[in-house]
Design a protein around this motif. Structure first.
Motif, short mmCIF file in Angstrom:
data_model
loop_
_atom_site.label_atom_id
_atom_site.label_comp_id
_atom_site.label_asym_id
_atom_site.label_seq_id
_atom_site.Cartn_x
_atom_site.Cartn_y
_atom_site.Cartn_z
N ALA A 363 0.93 -1.23 -0.04
CA ALA A 363 0.04 0.08 -0.10
C ALA A 363 0.88 1.16 -0.01
CB ALA A 363 -0.65 0.11 1.31
N LEU A 364 2.07 1.16 0.84
CA LEU A 364 2.92 2.28 0.74
C LEU A 364 3.56 2.76 -0.48
CD1 LEU A 364 4.32 4.77 2.29
CD2 LEU A 364 5.93 2.93 3.03
N VAL A 365 4.07 1.67 -1.24
CA VAL A 365 4.37 1.74 -2.62
C VAL A 365 3.38 2.37 -3.65
CG1 VAL A 365 5.68 0.43 -4.62
CG2 VAL A 365 6.21 -0.09 -2.44
N CYS A 366 2.35 1.85 -3.53
CA CYS A 366 1.34 2.31 -4.41
C CYS A 366 1.01 3.90 -4.13
CB CYS A 366 -0.06 1.41 -4.05
SG CYS A 366 -0.23 -0.23 -4.82
N GLU A 367 0.98 4.25 -2.86
CA GLU A 367 0.78 5.51 -2.49
C GLU A 367 2.16 6.64 -3.08
OE1 GLU A 367 -0.89 8.98 -0.88
OE2 GLU A 367 -1.97 7.24 -0.95
N LYS A 368 3.29 6.10 -2.81
CA LYS A 368 4.22 6.78 -3.24
C LYS A 368 4.28 7.15 -4.79
CE LYS A 368 7.75 6.31 0.44
NZ LYS A 368 9.04 5.76 0.64
N GLU A 369 4.09 5.80 -5.56
CA GLU A 369 4.34 5.84 -7.06
C GLU A 369 2.98 6.28 -7.65
OE1 GLU A 369 7.27 5.58 -8.31
OE2 GLU A 369 8.13 5.17 -6.27
N LEU A 370 1.94 6.66 -6.84
CA LEU A 370 0.72 6.99 -7.50
C LEU A 370 0.12 6.18 -8.05
CD1 LEU A 370 1.69 10.80 -8.47
CD2 LEU A 370 0.50 9.80 -6.38
N TYR A 371 0.01 4.70 -7.76
CA TYR A 371 -0.54 3.54 -8.49
C TYR A 371 -1.87 3.51 -7.76
CZ TYR A 371 4.16 1.71 -9.56
OH TYR A 371 5.52 1.87 -9.99
N CYS A 372 -2.72 2.69 -8.42
CA CYS A 372 -4.34 2.65 -7.73
C CYS A 372 -4.10 1.71 -6.82
CB CYS A 372 -5.17 2.26 -8.89
SG CYS A 372 -5.47 3.17 -10.38
N MET A 373 -4.79 2.18 -5.50
CA MET A 373 -4.75 1.57 -4.09
C MET A 373 -5.58 0.31 -4.25
SD MET A 373 -3.20 1.61 -1.50
CE MET A 373 -2.47 3.05 -1.15
N ASP A 374 -6.67 0.37 -5.27
CA ASP A 374 -7.43 -0.95 -5.39
C ASP A 374 -6.65 -2.10 -5.76
OD1 ASP A 374 -7.12 -0.21 -8.12
OD2 ASP A 374 -9.27 -0.53 -8.81
N TRP A 375 -5.45 -1.95 -6.44
CA TRP A 375 -4.69 -3.13 -6.65
C TRP A 375 -4.11 -3.82 -5.58
CZ3 TRP A 375 0.36 -4.77 -5.39
CH2 TRP A 375 0.62 -5.66 -5.96
N THR A 376 -3.80 -3.14 -4.40
CA THR A 376 -3.55 -3.89 -3.38
C THR A 376 -4.77 -4.40 -2.58
OG1 THR A 376 -1.57 -2.08 -3.03
CG2 THR A 376 -2.26 -3.38 -0.90
N VAL A 377 -5.80 -3.64 -2.62
CA VAL A 377 -6.93 -4.26 -2.02
C VAL A 377 -7.43 -5.54 -2.56
CG1 VAL A 377 -9.35 -4.03 -1.42
CG2 VAL A 377 -7.73 -2.07 -1.02
N LYS A 378 -7.46 -5.53 -3.95
CA LYS A 378 -7.75 -6.58 -4.92
C LYS A 378 -6.92 -7.86 -4.67
CE LYS A 378 -10.58 -4.27 -8.20
NZ LYS A 378 -10.79 -3.70 -9.58
N MET A 379 -5.62 -7.39 -4.48
CA MET A 379 -4.34 -8.41 -4.19
C MET A 379 -4.91 -9.12 -2.78
SD MET A 379 -1.95 -10.07 -5.55
CE MET A 379 -1.37 -8.90 -7.05
N MET A 380 -5.05 -8.41 -1.72
CA MET A 380 -5.39 -8.87 -0.55
C MET A 380 -6.71 -9.76 -0.68
SD MET A 380 -6.16 -6.78 3.15
CE MET A 380 -7.86 -6.24 2.51
N GLN A 381 -7.79 -9.36 -1.50
CA GLN A 381 -8.87 -9.87 -1.51
C GLN A 381 -8.75 -11.66 -2.19
OE1 GLN A 381 -11.66 -8.32 -4.26
NE2 GLN A 381 -13.46 -9.32 -3.09
N LYS A 382 -7.90 -11.36 -3.16
CA LYS A 382 -7.41 -12.83 -3.76
C LYS A 382 -6.52 -13.81 -2.67
CE LYS A 382 -5.76 -13.39 -7.68
NZ LYS A 382 -4.62 -13.10 -8.87
N VAL A 383 -5.83 -13.17 -1.88
CA VAL A 383 -5.00 -13.89 -1.15
C VAL A 383 -6.06 -14.41 0.17
CG1 VAL A 383 -3.36 -13.77 0.75
CG2 VAL A 383 -2.99 -12.61 -1.35
N CYS A 384 -7.11 -13.56 0.45
CA CYS A 384 -8.03 -14.26 1.36
C CYS A 384 -8.75 -15.51 1.05
CB CYS A 384 -9.07 -13.12 1.73
SG CYS A 384 -8.75 -11.62 2.65
#
Length: 455
Positions: A363-384
């Motif tokens: 999430a921190l890398v997404c914030e710094k690099e201005l990537y879409c934060m929903d990428w991290t959330v969807k990755m977490m959802q897949k891991v769940c």
């Protein structure tokens, strides 16, 4: 009286007579043979050798491409060209050694000499076509041994030299299309020639950074000669596999870092402390990420998903444990599939606290690099979905929430204790993390609300 059989004769027209006369004249006087003439139409194989003044003809041919075309006419012609290459005049003409000329702008000189050695590789490929692989390699080594910059330690200024790059271009053209068995022989031949395996062993068994010049030589040889010139990823994966596979996993990770890790812009030497001292940028990690992705995507039995995941795990502690932010950035650059597989592996093995902290830094890398934060959330959802029970899944989500709080407190305590940089990087990092937490939870809320409303 018995009838005599009258032989059949073909009458030549005046044009044909002129053509035959001109051809005889060209063969008797090679200076009349223009370099742009169509080489393939002349039956050189049937000519008496006394008419075939190959050296004179080769001098008239201005480019390597013309000589290369001539070599395909017949075995006899090809042998004459091989003999010509072995002469001092032939090697002086063909083995250009202007590897340090940096005067021309826009690297035009670089492009010209690289193209020359690409054409030379094609010429050698055609001339040695009928020889066994071992004999081809011996002959080529015999010719190229005159070029000192092609040797492992041959150049005193390797960072300013195009020698190994030209050598790599030559070998890539020569071996393109060869089967794997032949390419195995090429790699083994190069290892014997340069004592490469022994040098690698010295580098990986020494303390990182204690043999900087050797590390640099290994990096330049592997990148410029073996890896960087291939257009097909499968070819690059093959050669990288040859370099890594003979070694245990810990040594594979060290070699990967030596060959693809970050380097100093001043002297080109490997920077070992970069991943453990401070957050790094995408450029410093791109080489490692591309190599990992290459191995992960390789359609070969030599690399399973577990092999690559273990390699990434081992790499993240070279020379010591990396900052987790750098580890997260490497995973993101290595592609979605590998990133998910790495995280799923931690989930399956019960390493949920490590996984939760990794989510925070993604999430921190997404914030710094201005990537879409929903990428991290969807990755977490897949891991769940990897967790087999709701209890395991809820425990993991609780760990993610706790990890955000813990990492924020760790950063805050570091700042309050006076451990601040001159440019306030620690404070800026905390600022990004707080925003990352807010945006991460915002995306989680969006996902939750949209799911409940659509139900």
């Amino acid at each position: 009286m018995a009838s005599r059989k009258i032989p059949n004769f073909t009458l030549l027209s005046q044009t044909q007579k002129t053509s035959h006369a001109h051809r005889r004249q060209c063969l008797d006087k090679p200076e009349l043979l223009h370099p742009t003439c169509t080489l393939g139409r002349t039956n050189f194989k049937g000519l008496p050798l006394k008419y075939f003044q190959i050296t004179s003809i080769l001098k008239l041919l201005k480019t390597l491409k013309d000589i290369s075309m001539l070599s395909m006419v017949s075995k006899t012609v090809s042998q004459h060209i091989i003999n010509y290459i072995s002469t001092s005049s032939g090697s002086k003409r063909l083995l250009l050694q202007d590897f340090h000329n940096l005067e021309l702008p826009d690297r035009r000189q670089d492009s010209a000499i690289l193209e020359h050695y690409r054409s030379l590789g094609l010429l050698f490929k055609r001339c040695t076509l009928l020889l066994p692989t071992k004999e081809r390699l011996k002959y080529i080594h015999k010719i190229l041994t005159e070029v000192s910059c092609f040797k492992f330690n041959g150049c005193a200024a390797p960072m300013q030299c195009l020698g190994l790059t030209c050598y790599g271009m030559f070998l890539q053209t020569l071996t393109a299309g060869w089967d794997e068995l032949e390419c195995h022989r090429v790699y083994n031949f190069l290892c014997e020639l340069t004592n490469l395996c022994r040098k690698m062993q010295m580098a990986v068994c020494s303390k990182p950074g204690s043999a900087r010049k050797l590390e640099l030589r290994i990096r330049l040889f592997c990148r410029n000669v073996l890896l960087d010139h291939w257009t097909h990823r499968s070819d690059s994966a093959f050669w990288l596999t040859r370099i890594l596979k003979p070694w245990p996993m810990v040594n594979q990770a060290r070699l990967l870092y030596i060959i693809f890790g970050p380097i100093s812009p001043q002297d080109g030497q490997v920077v070992w402390q970069k991943m453990i001292e401070e957050p790094t940028d995408e450029f410093s990690l791109k080489g490692l990420a591309d190599a990992i992705k290459l191995l992960y995507d390789a359609s070969t039995k030599e690399w399973t998903a577990d092999d690559v995941i273990s390699l990434v795990d081992e790499l993240s502690v070279v020379p010591r444990e990396w900052l987790l932010e750098n580890n997260a950035r490497l995973l993101m650059l290595s592609g979605n599939n590998l990133c998910f597989t790495f995280m799923a592996s931690k989930a399956v093995n019960g390493r949920t606290i490590e996984l939760a902290r990794l989510i925070v830094f993604l999430a921190l890398v997404c914030e710094k690099e201005l990537y879409c934060m929903d990428w991290t959330v969807k990755m977490m959802q897949k891991v769940c979905k990897v967790f087999s029970t709701p209890v395991e899944r809820n425990n993991f989500l609780q760990n993610v929430a706790n990890a955000f709080a813990c990492v924020i407190m760790e950063m805050l305590q570091s700042i309050m204790s006076g451990d601040r940089d001159e440019d306030d990087r620690s404070f800026l990092n905390l600022f990004h993390l707080v925003h990352a937490q807010a945006n991460f939870h915002k995306e989680v809320l969006y996902l939750t609300m949209n799911t409940s409303l659509s139900a």
